[in-house]
Design a protein around this motif. Structure first.
Motif, PDB file in Angstrom:
ATOM      1  N   MET A  51       0.927  -1.213   0.103  1.00 16.51           N
ATOM      2  CA  MET A  51      -0.001  -0.137   0.074  1.00 16.51           C
ATOM      3  C   MET A  51       1.032   1.494   0.238  1.00 16.51           C
ATOM      4  O   MET A  51       1.876   1.874   0.528  1.00 16.51           O
ATOM      5  N   TYR A  52       0.643   2.704  -0.274  1.00 11.13           N
ATOM      6  CA  TYR A  52       1.071   3.645  -0.326  1.00 11.13           C
ATOM      7  C   TYR A  52       0.067   4.513  -0.156  1.00 11.13           C
ATOM      8  O   TYR A  52      -0.744   4.751  -0.568  1.00 11.13           O
ATOM      9  N   ILE A  53       1.040   5.640   0.342  1.00 14.25           N
ATOM     10  CA  ILE A  53       0.673   6.642   1.688  1.00 14.25           C
ATOM     11  C   ILE A  53       0.407   8.142   0.091  1.00 14.25           C
ATOM     12  O   ILE A  53       1.816   7.927   0.449  1.00 14.25           O
ATOM     13  N   HIS A  54      -0.108   8.818  -0.149  1.00 20.70           N
ATOM     14  CA  HIS A  54       0.472   9.771  -0.666  1.00 20.70           C
ATOM     15  C   HIS A  54      -0.480  10.767  -0.065  1.00 20.70           C
ATOM     16  O   HIS A  54      -1.434  11.019   0.081  1.00 20.70           O
ATOM     17  N   ARG A  55       0.048  12.375  -0.453  1.00 22.78           N
ATOM     18  CA  ARG A  55      -0.601  13.742  -0.332  1.00 22.78           C
ATOM     19  C   ARG A  55      -1.717  13.327   1.598  1.00 22.78           C
ATOM     20  O   ARG A  55      -2.759  14.275   0.973  1.00 22.78           O
ATOM     21  N   ASN A  93      -6.520  -5.126   5.286  1.00 23.61           N
ATOM     22  CA  ASN A  93      -7.333  -6.107   4.337  1.00 23.61           C
ATOM     23  C   ASN A  93      -5.379  -6.825   3.285  1.00 23.61           C
ATOM     24  O   ASN A  93      -5.335  -6.719   2.379  1.00 23.61           O
ATOM     25  N   ASN A  94      -4.891  -7.065   4.645  1.00 28.53           N
ATOM     26  CA  ASN A  94      -4.005  -7.904   4.619  1.00 28.53           C
ATOM     27  C   ASN A  94      -2.483  -7.330   3.609  1.00 28.53           C
ATOM     28  O   ASN A  94      -1.795  -8.452   2.732  1.00 28.53           O
ATOM     29  N   TYR A  95      -2.515  -6.211   3.968  1.00 30.20           N
ATOM     30  CA  TYR A  95      -1.271  -5.443   3.070  1.00 30.20           C
ATOM     31  C   TYR A  95      -0.217  -5.915   3.779  1.00 30.20           C
ATOM     32  O   TYR A  95      -0.084  -6.584   4.667  1.00 30.20           O
ATOM     33  N   THR A  96       1.178  -6.174   2.817  1.00 31.98           N
ATOM     34  CA  THR A  96       2.385  -6.665   3.137  1.00 31.98           C
ATOM     35  C   THR A  96       2.947  -5.407   4.438  1.00 31.98           C
ATOM     36  O   THR A  96       3.829  -5.937   4.607  1.00 31.98           O
ATOM     37  N   SER A  97       2.833  -4.564   3.559  1.00 29.26           N
ATOM     38  CA  SER A  97       3.903  -3.254   3.955  1.00 29.26           C
ATOM     39  C   SER A  97       3.266  -2.085   3.311  1.00 29.26           C
ATOM     40  O   SER A  97       1.745  -2.086   2.561  1.00 29.26           O
ATOM     41  N   ILE A  98       3.686  -0.842   3.816  1.00 25.42           N
ATOM     42  CA  ILE A  98       2.929   0.436   3.445  1.00 25.42           C
ATOM     43  C   ILE A  98       3.683   0.639   3.339  1.00 25.42           C
ATOM     44  O   ILE A  98       5.387   0.985   3.977  1.00 25.42           O
ATOM     45  N   ARG A  99       4.440   1.407   2.393  1.00 22.35           N
ATOM     46  CA  ARG A  99       5.018   3.039   1.352  1.00 22.35           C
ATOM     47  C   ARG A  99       5.319   4.130   1.514  1.00 22.35           C
ATOM     48  O   ARG A  99       4.066   4.326   1.271  1.00 22.35           O
ATOM     49  N   LEU A 100       5.347   4.845   1.248  1.00 23.00           N
ATOM     50  CA  LEU A 100       5.338   6.664   1.385  1.00 23.00           C
ATOM     51  C   LEU A 100       6.934   7.223   0.869  1.00 23.00           C
ATOM     52  O   LEU A 100       8.195   6.672   1.436  1.00 23.00           O
ATOM     53  N   ASP A 101       6.217   8.497   0.719  1.00 25.50           N
ATOM     54  CA  ASP A 101       7.792   9.502   0.477  1.00 25.50           C
ATOM     55  C   ASP A 101       7.482  10.767   1.502  1.00 25.50           C
ATOM     56  O   ASP A 101       6.253  10.862   1.253  1.00 25.50           O
ATOM     57  N   THR A 102       8.707  11.096   1.594  1.00 24.47           N
ATOM     58  CA  THR A 102       8.961  12.728   1.800  1.00 24.47           C
ATOM     59  C   THR A 102      10.040  13.548   1.791  1.00 24.47           C
ATOM     60  O   THR A 102      10.899  12.789   0.949  1.00 24.47           O
ATOM     61  N   PHE A 103       9.546  14.638   1.299  1.00 25.78           N
ATOM     62  CA  PHE A 103      11.330  15.562   1.124  1.00 25.78           C
ATOM     63  C   PHE A 103      11.869  15.259   2.202  1.00 25.78           C
ATOM     64  O   PHE A 103      11.971  15.484   3.517  1.00 25.78           O
ATOM     65  N   SER A 104      13.177  15.605   1.573  1.00 24.36           N
ATOM     66  CA  SER A 104      14.175  15.830   2.039  1.00 24.36           C
ATOM     67  C   SER A 104      14.646  16.789   2.959  1.00 24.36           C
ATOM     68  O   SER A 104      15.480  16.347   4.148  1.00 24.36           O
ATOM     69  N   LYS A 105      13.942  17.770   2.629  1.00 22.26           N
ATOM     70  CA  LYS A 105      14.040  18.984   3.532  1.00 22.26           C
ATOM     71  C   LYS A 105      12.957  19.407   4.686  1.00 22.26           C
ATOM     72  O   LYS A 105      12.853  20.194   5.536  1.00 22.26           O
ATOM     73  N   LEU A 133      -5.059   9.877  10.737  1.00 25.36           N
ATOM     74  CA  LEU A 133      -4.790   9.047   9.234  1.00 25.36           C
ATOM     75  C   LEU A 133      -4.092   8.179   9.018  1.00 25.36           C
ATOM     76  O   LEU A 133      -4.854   7.889   8.332  1.00 25.36           O
ATOM     77  N   MET A 134      -3.137   8.419   9.808  1.00 23.78           N
ATOM     78  CA  MET A 134      -2.443   7.415   9.193  1.00 23.78           C
ATOM     79  C   MET A 134      -2.289   6.479  10.049  1.00 23.78           C
ATOM     80  O   MET A 134      -2.433   5.322   9.963  1.00 23.78           O
ATOM     81  N   ASP A 135      -3.134   6.670  12.015  1.00 23.62           N
ATOM     82  CA  ASP A 135      -3.533   5.010  12.526  1.00 23.62           C
ATOM     83  C   ASP A 135      -5.560   5.130  11.577  1.00 23.62           C
ATOM     84  O   ASP A 135      -4.772   3.514  11.161  1.00 23.62           O
ATOM     85  N   PHE A 136      -5.834   5.703  10.328  1.00 24.66           N
ATOM     86  CA  PHE A 136      -7.216   4.918   9.661  1.00 24.66           C
ATOM     87  C   PHE A 136      -5.838   4.053   8.727  1.00 24.66           C
ATOM     88  O   PHE A 136      -6.901   2.582   8.201  1.00 24.66           O
ATOM     89  N   ALA A 137      -5.002   4.854   7.647  1.00 26.49           N
ATOM     90  CA  ALA A 137      -4.307   4.425   6.531  1.00 26.49           C
ATOM     91  C   ALA A 137      -3.343   2.966   7.041  1.00 26.49           C
ATOM     92  O   ALA A 137      -3.602   1.929   6.199  1.00 26.49           O
ATOM     93  N   GLU A 138      -2.808   3.036   7.907  1.00 26.54           N
ATOM     94  CA  GLU A 138      -2.464   1.183   8.833  1.00 26.54           C
ATOM     95  C   GLU A 138      -3.169   0.524   9.044  1.00 26.54           C
ATOM     96  O   GLU A 138      -2.667  -0.566   8.740  1.00 26.54           O
ATOM     97  N   GLN A 139      -4.197   0.697   9.599  1.00 24.11           N
ATOM     98  CA  GLN A 139      -5.424  -0.114   9.822  1.00 24.11           C
ATOM     99  C   GLN A 139      -6.198  -0.673   8.895  1.00 24.11           C
ATOM    100  O   GLN A 139      -6.371  -1.641   8.182  1.00 24.11           O
ATOM    101  N   PHE A 140      -6.052  -0.199   7.893  1.00 18.84           N
ATOM    102  CA  PHE A 140      -7.111  -0.283   6.587  1.00 18.84           C
ATOM    103  C   PHE A 140      -6.151  -1.371   6.169  1.00 18.84           C
ATOM    104  O   PHE A 140      -5.960  -1.982   5.133  1.00 18.84           O
ATOM    105  N   ALA A 141      -4.762  -1.004   5.995  1.00 21.48           N
ATOM    106  CA  ALA A 141      -3.303  -1.500   5.543  1.00 21.48           C
ATOM    107  C   ALA A 141      -3.510  -3.019   6.088  1.00 21.48           C
ATOM    108  O   ALA A 141      -3.494  -4.556   5.564  1.00 21.48           O
ATOM    109  N   ILE A 142      -3.546  -3.358   7.196  1.00 19.74           N
ATOM    110  CA  ILE A 142      -4.089  -4.783   8.414  1.00 19.74           C
ATOM    111  C   ILE A 142      -4.967  -5.230   8.055  1.00 19.74           C
ATOM    112  O   ILE A 142      -4.961  -7.002   7.942  1.00 19.74           O
TER     113      ILE A 142
END
Length: 166
Positions: free
Chosen positions: A87-91, A118-130, A107-116
């Motif tokens: 699963m991928y988290i964006h915006r 729905n049996n996703y293996t992992s959650i991936r995302l990106d954030t700005f280096s600065k 919102l992250m609790d919601f997304a992580e619970q959704f992933a769990i």
């Protein structure tokens, strides 16, 4: 309340992300700009039923995209899990006037619970280096920093990829 976004919510969502961009730029964080996030991205998110909003007292104050699509920029990253069932988290955005109240955590609790659920293996995302605040936010939640990617229309600086194995 967190719910799926509707077409009628897009204007409020764009106002939130624009306010976030202005706030970040004022802090020297050039993560979002006039080109991103944008209307077509949110329209696609809604069509795919992947955009969620956080409502407080019937006012939209935040959003998050919970997606199964892997961006092409993510392909070279050495992820911790196979490129399947992720699963991928964006915006993820909370209006600057509402930040610091735990709404991004909700919102992250919601997304992580959704992933769990729905049996996703992992959650991936990106954030700005600065964006040190975001990096700390994800790292405190157990996300591991992996490779760097670039979005040339957004910044000359890299974005850090993170993954949480479930």
């Amino acid at each position: 309340m967190i719910r799926l976004a509707k077409e009628k919510d897009i204007q409020a969502i764009l106002e939130i992300t624009k306010a976030c961009a202005i706030s970040m730029i004022s802090q020297g964080i050039y993560q979002w700009n006039e080109q991103y996030p944008n209307l077509p991205a949110f329209q696609k998110d809604i069509e795919r039923n992947e955009l969620y909003v956080l409502e407080i007292d019937a006012i939209i104050c935040g959003c998050v995209v919970v997606s199964t699509l892997m961006d092409s920029e993510y392909k070279p990253v050495q992820w911790l899990t196979k490129n399947e069932n992720n699963m991928y988290i964006h915006r993820l955005a909370i209006h600057p006037n509402m930040q610091g109240k735990g709404y991004a955590q909700q919102l992250m609790d919601f997304a992580e619970q959704f992933a769990i659920e729905n049996n996703y293996t992992s959650i991936r995302l990106d954030t700005f280096s600065k964006n040190k605040r975001n990096q700390k936010f994800y790292e405190l939640r157990g996300y591991k920093r992996l490779g760097d990617i670039y979005f040339p229309k957004q910044s000359e600086f890299p974005f850090y990829c993170y993954e949480l194995v479930l």
